[in-house]
Design a protein around this motif. Structure first.
Motif, PDB file in Angstrom:
ATOM      1  N   THR A  20       0.883  -1.159   0.000  1.00  0.00           N
ATOM      2  CA  THR A  20       0.000   0.000   0.000  1.00  0.00           C
ATOM      3  C   THR A  20       0.924   1.213   0.000  1.00  0.00           C
ATOM      4  OG1 THR A  20      -1.759  -1.113   1.205  1.00  0.00           O
ATOM      5  CG2 THR A  20      -1.808   1.281   1.190  1.00  0.00           C
ATOM      6  N   ALA A  21       0.882   1.993  -1.076  1.00  0.00           N
ATOM      7  CA  ALA A  21       1.773   3.144  -1.178  1.00  0.00           C
ATOM      8  C   ALA A  21       1.112   4.234  -2.002  1.00  0.00           C
ATOM      9  CB  ALA A  21       3.084   2.727  -1.823  1.00  0.00           C
ATOM     10  N   THR A  22       1.382   5.484  -1.636  1.00  0.00           N
ATOM     11  CA  THR A  22       0.874   6.633  -2.379  1.00  0.00           C
ATOM     12  C   THR A  22       2.064   7.455  -2.852  1.00  0.00           C
ATOM     13  OG1 THR A  22      -1.139   6.680  -1.073  1.00  0.00           O
ATOM     14  CG2 THR A  22      -0.581   8.691  -2.259  1.00  0.00           C
ATOM     15  N   SER A  23       2.046   7.833  -4.137  1.00  0.00           N
ATOM     16  CA  SER A  23       3.120   8.624  -4.724  1.00  0.00           C
ATOM     17  C   SER A  23       2.547   9.801  -5.495  1.00  0.00           C
ATOM     18  CB  SER A  23       3.952   7.766  -5.674  1.00  0.00           C
ATOM     19  OG  SER A  23       4.547   6.699  -4.982  1.00  0.00           O
ATOM     20  N   PRO A  24       3.151  10.994  -5.360  1.00  0.00           N
ATOM     21  CA  PRO A  24       2.697  12.173  -6.098  1.00  0.00           C
ATOM     22  C   PRO A  24       3.439  12.330  -7.432  1.00  0.00           C
ATOM     23  CG  PRO A  24       4.290  12.830  -4.458  1.00  0.00           C
ATOM     24  CD  PRO A  24       4.120  11.337  -4.320  1.00  0.00           C
TER      25      PRO A  24
END
Length: 81
Positions: A20-24
């Motif tokens: 689970t990862a969020t990247s901009p």
């Protein structure tokens, strides 16, 4: 009240049983290149939610599944032969 526009107005949240990862990102093209890389091959990721900052908030742009990416990649390999 609206929030201030972030310097990277695209974000991708990748999910799966082991990740689970969020990247901009600064552009939609970069965001979707990341989606293709994360969901292709033997990746444990199952889906990616792409969001775009607009009108003072994050808007859901698209959800892409690993099955969709792998099917496209398989079709591309088949046409190369």
């Amino acid at each position: 009240m609206t929030g201030r526009k972030p310097s990277k107005p695209w974000r991708v949240t990748v999910t799966g049983p082991e990740v689970t990862a969020t990247s901009p990102f600064t552009s939609g093209a970069k965001a979707f290149a990341f989606v293709r890389a994360c969901l292709g091959g033997d990746s444990p990721a199952e889906a990616a939610k792409v969001e775009q900052w607009e009108g003072g908030r994050w808007w859901h742009f698209e959800t892409v599944t690993a099955d969709e990416i792998r099917a496209v990649q398989a079709a591309d390999r088949a046409t190369e032969k």
